[in-house]
Write a protein that holds these residues in place. Structure first.
Motif, PDB file in Angstrom:
ATOM      1  N   ARG A  55     -22.660  48.642 -65.730  1.00 38.37           N
ATOM      2  CA  ARG A  55     -23.104  50.134 -65.409  1.00 38.37           C
ATOM      3  C   ARG A  55     -22.802  51.214 -66.917  1.00 38.37           C
ATOM      4  O   ARG A  55     -23.206  52.095 -66.958  1.00 38.37           O
ATOM      5  N   ASP A  56     -21.445  50.691 -67.066  1.00 34.30           N
ATOM      6  CA  ASP A  56     -20.433  50.563 -68.696  1.00 34.30           C
ATOM      7  C   ASP A  56     -21.105  50.859 -69.535  1.00 34.30           C
ATOM      8  O   ASP A  56     -21.314  51.771 -70.540  1.00 34.30           O
ATOM      9  N   GLY A  57     -21.911  50.030 -69.802  1.00 38.64           N
ATOM     10  CA  GLY A  57     -22.634  49.117 -70.752  1.00 38.64           C
ATOM     11  C   GLY A  57     -23.989  50.322 -70.762  1.00 38.64           C
ATOM     12  O   GLY A  57     -24.239  50.594 -72.138  1.00 38.64           O
ATOM     13  N   LYS A  75     -23.590  53.618 -69.503  1.00 42.58           N
ATOM     14  CA  LYS A  75     -23.605  54.858 -70.145  1.00 42.58           C
ATOM     15  C   LYS A  75     -23.522  54.528 -71.597  1.00 42.58           C
ATOM     16  O   LYS A  75     -23.621  55.415 -71.830  1.00 42.58           O
ATOM     17  N   TRP A  76     -22.756  53.711 -72.099  1.00 46.72           N
ATOM     18  CA  TRP A  76     -22.658  53.769 -73.384  1.00 46.72           C
ATOM     19  C   TRP A  76     -23.618  53.755 -74.282  1.00 46.72           C
ATOM     20  O   TRP A  76     -23.969  54.506 -75.425  1.00 46.72           O
ATOM     21  N   ARG A  77     -24.852  52.814 -74.081  1.00 48.63           N
ATOM     22  CA  ARG A  77     -26.290  53.072 -74.634  1.00 48.63           C
ATOM     23  C   ARG A  77     -27.096  54.442 -74.087  1.00 48.63           C
ATOM     24  O   ARG A  77     -27.653  54.247 -75.333  1.00 48.63           O
ATOM     25  N   ALA A  78     -26.625  54.735 -73.616  1.00 51.15           N
ATOM     26  CA  ALA A  78     -27.033  56.702 -72.946  1.00 51.15           C
ATOM     27  C   ALA A  78     -26.768  57.037 -73.664  1.00 51.15           C
ATOM     28  O   ALA A  78     -27.527  58.401 -73.697  1.00 51.15           O
ATOM     29  N   ASP A  79     -25.978  57.024 -74.807  1.00 48.51           N
ATOM     30  CA  ASP A  79     -24.489  58.087 -75.429  1.00 48.51           C
ATOM     31  C   ASP A  79     -25.239  57.847 -76.907  1.00 48.51           C
ATOM     32  O   ASP A  79     -24.243  56.769 -77.404  1.00 48.51           O
ATOM     33  N   LYS A  80     -26.459  58.532 -77.854  1.00 55.67           N
ATOM     34  CA  LYS A  80     -26.930  57.902 -78.971  1.00 55.67           C
ATOM     35  C   LYS A  80     -26.088  57.520 -80.017  1.00 55.67           C
ATOM     36  O   LYS A  80     -26.713  56.729 -80.580  1.00 55.67           O
ATOM     37  N   ASP A  81     -24.862  58.416 -79.996  1.00 54.44           N
ATOM     38  CA  ASP A  81     -23.955  58.316 -81.342  1.00 54.44           C
ATOM     39  C   ASP A  81     -23.184  57.384 -81.029  1.00 54.44           C
ATOM     40  O   ASP A  81     -22.377  57.004 -81.699  1.00 54.44           O
ATOM     41  N   LYS A  82     -23.166  56.825 -79.886  1.00 56.02           N
ATOM     42  CA  LYS A  82     -21.937  55.208 -80.032  1.00 56.02           C
ATOM     43  C   LYS A  82     -23.046  54.037 -79.693  1.00 56.02           C
ATOM     44  O   LYS A  82     -21.887  52.995 -79.220  1.00 56.02           O
ATOM     45  N   ALA A  83     -24.191  54.261 -79.365  1.00 59.94           N
ATOM     46  CA  ALA A  83     -24.936  53.197 -78.525  1.00 59.94           C
ATOM     47  C   ALA A  83     -24.962  52.084 -79.178  1.00 59.94           C
ATOM     48  O   ALA A  83     -24.687  50.829 -79.039  1.00 59.94           O
ATOM     49  N   PHE A  87     -17.194  49.361 -77.904  1.00 63.73           N
ATOM     50  CA  PHE A  87     -16.946  48.982 -76.559  1.00 63.73           C
ATOM     51  C   PHE A  87     -16.396  48.402 -76.120  1.00 63.73           C
ATOM     52  O   PHE A  87     -15.949  47.998 -75.852  1.00 63.73           O
ATOM     53  N   TYR A  88     -16.342  47.124 -76.801  1.00 67.55           N
ATOM     54  CA  TYR A  88     -15.982  45.663 -76.922  1.00 67.55           C
ATOM     55  C   TYR A  88     -13.676  46.383 -76.760  1.00 67.55           C
ATOM     56  O   TYR A  88     -12.946  45.948 -75.399  1.00 67.55           O
ATOM     57  N   ASP A  89     -13.540  46.609 -77.250  1.00 62.84           N
ATOM     58  CA  ASP A  89     -11.535  47.850 -77.277  1.00 62.84           C
ATOM     59  C   ASP A  89     -12.239  47.982 -75.917  1.00 62.84           C
ATOM     60  O   ASP A  89     -11.184  47.912 -74.946  1.00 62.84           O
ATOM     61  N   TYR A  90     -12.777  48.955 -75.674  1.00 63.30           N
ATOM     62  CA  TYR A  90     -12.546  50.368 -74.785  1.00 63.30           C
ATOM     63  C   TYR A  90     -12.996  48.927 -72.905  1.00 63.30           C
ATOM     64  O   TYR A  90     -12.360  49.374 -72.507  1.00 63.30           O
TER      65      TYR A  90
END
Lengths: 321, 321
Positions: free
Chosen positions: B292-294, B296-304, B310-313
């Motif tokens: 789910r976190d991944g 959500k991350w992919r859905a944000d085009k600025d940081k996909a 993401f690894y840090d997060y």
């Protein structure tokens, strides 16, 4: 998986160079080198060391196809990390100048990997011996084994067994066609001629098995594994360095610098170069074919995604005897 | 690999629906159904059969989230192929109307797959029993095993062993975190409670191992394998139907219709929906985390594409105890 003997060899620049004729910028290669240093990866293969020729003119191929010593020195001197990886280059049979090769003591290169097809084994073993004479660590990478006749593979292995100058013998899945039980089959065959501790594996990801097959090699006792950052390599690419480091529980490895260089350098590069699994390379792998037809198909934007047509094209071509 | 007992269950619409809230067009599902018929795949899971609720309103979810009988009948009647696959639907614990379920003799559905977490096992076994009472073939899919405490898994399996109404027990790698030796470990554990002939496997492709793990299950003797066309499924998706059919040497299967529907229907769909391996899901898998976190991350085009961030997060979130 933790086993302290396991070593990772990153061949991003060498296998990736097969996509873009070795036209990487020096900035890019320096960034890769720095990431490799920081990650603790043991060996970096930085390109091929071929001679210029009509087949490989400087007008078409970048400097990582020739890997001259000054170039390698600039890379090595550009970054001092916690670890310093060994430097490897690849030799292709018939395209090298073995007499022009310096002694190891006068060269920034540590390891020379000689790639050959089964039929070139005699020439390859001669090259390996001469590299060893000059002080280099050596590997012999016999390519395209999935398409070779097994009796000829055995003859080649008999030659390898008589050549102690081969430090490592590679099992190479050039077509990305093997699955785990086939990996085990070939390892068992190779073991008759070379101890597993002196074997390495180089996989391709045509059917998404490069990483899995690398794990299978580890399970079978192999300790030298090829990877590429982000899986970048010819066609479907290779076993991803970041996945293998994530799998290995050795604290000497750190996967973060690899993800950092992916984010900073590989993400932009992906806009101009293509690699990795797709439907077309999947078909090449399932059919145990050289990726060249798939690469040609992918290069034609009008049909790049037409996997059904490609399947038809490949299978119609092989009907009849 | 040939073993006549092996059966393939294609869950493209059900797992793919997790990406788009089951908003597939009827035309698309009919095309998938026809391809499944022509390919000889044994079972097709066509969606979830949930009740409408505040959590699952019709305003947000498409009809493949509810799979009413009339809808399924329209699909089944839309194509007569060489083979007719069995029809499966999925039940989620707490979101179904078991009393409203018709007898099998009055329904187009053949198999009901009950998905649950380890902690829901008692409710799930009750649902399975009642599905069996009404005449359906049943599976129990215990999810997210890689993140479950093994003693609790064992308690759940003890319950399964006492419930002969479970036709198939699924090993489910929801997080796409397992590799081959872990697959074997869990199969050996499950075997204490259920014969391997009554087990199935559902994998995810976070670290490119869905296909390899499916092969490992086959090697271990398992005969019921989940796949999705083009690997379409939540996050990194699943084992590709076309790769598995290409691997199985059973002449009853034909991979061509699968490649045809990919070319005609999935290639256009890929422009509007995302699935499959990428750096972000690779990190989820390596860290054994819910996707789910991944997602959500992919859905944000600025940081996909920012895999290092993401690894840090992910890793900063799990430091400390």
């Amino acid at each position: 998986m933790f086993r302290k003997e396991i070593k990772v060899l990153d061949c991003t620049i060498r296998d990736g160079g097969l996509i873009n004729n070795y036209q990487f910028s020096e900035k890019f290669v320096k960034a890769v080198y720095a990431a490799i240093c920081d990650s603790g990866v043991d060996i970096i293969e930085i390109g091929k060391k071929l001679v210029e020729s009509d087949e490989y003119p400087r007008s078409k191929y970048g400097e990582w196809n020739y890997c001259e010593d000054d170039l390698i020195k600039r890379i090595v001197e550009s970054y001092q990390g916690k670890f310093q990886p060994k430097i490897a280059v690849m030799f292709d049979i018939g395209r090298i100048d073995i007499n022009g090769l310096k002694q190891k003591t006068d060269s920034p290169v540590d390891m020379i990997r000689t790639a050959c097809y089964v039929k070139q084994i005699d020439k390859a073993l001669d090259v390996v011996k001469r590299c060893k004479d000059k002080g280099y660590e050596t590997t012999l990478n016999i390519m395209a084994i999935s398409a070779a006749i097994e009796t000829e593979v055995i003859e080649a292995l008999e030659g390898v067994a008589k050549t102690p100058e081969v430090d490592y013998l590679y099992l190479v899945d050039s077509y990305g066609a093997f699955y785990s039980e086939q990996i085990t089959h070939y390892i068992n065959l190779y073991k008759n001629y070379m101890p597993i501790e002196k074997m390495g594996f180089h996989g391709h990801n045509n059917i998404q098995l490069a990483y899995a097959n690398t794990q299978q090699c580890i399970i079978e006792g192999m300790n030298l594994l090829d990877t590429t950052i982000n899986g970048m390599g010819r066609g479907a690419g290779n076993c991803n360095t970041e996945l293998l480091l994530g799998f290995l529980r050795n604290p000497k490895y750190d996967v973060r610098p690899i993800y950092k260089v992916i984010q900073d350098e590989f993400v932009p590069l992906r806009k101009t170069m293509e690699w990795g699994f797709n439907d077309i390379y999947g078909i090449s792998g399932l059919l145990n074919q050289h990726p060249r037809d798939g690469m040609k198909w992918r290069a034609d934007k009008d049909k790049a995604e037409n996997c059904h047509d490609f399947y038809d094209y490949c299978t119609k071509a092989v009907t009849g005897d």
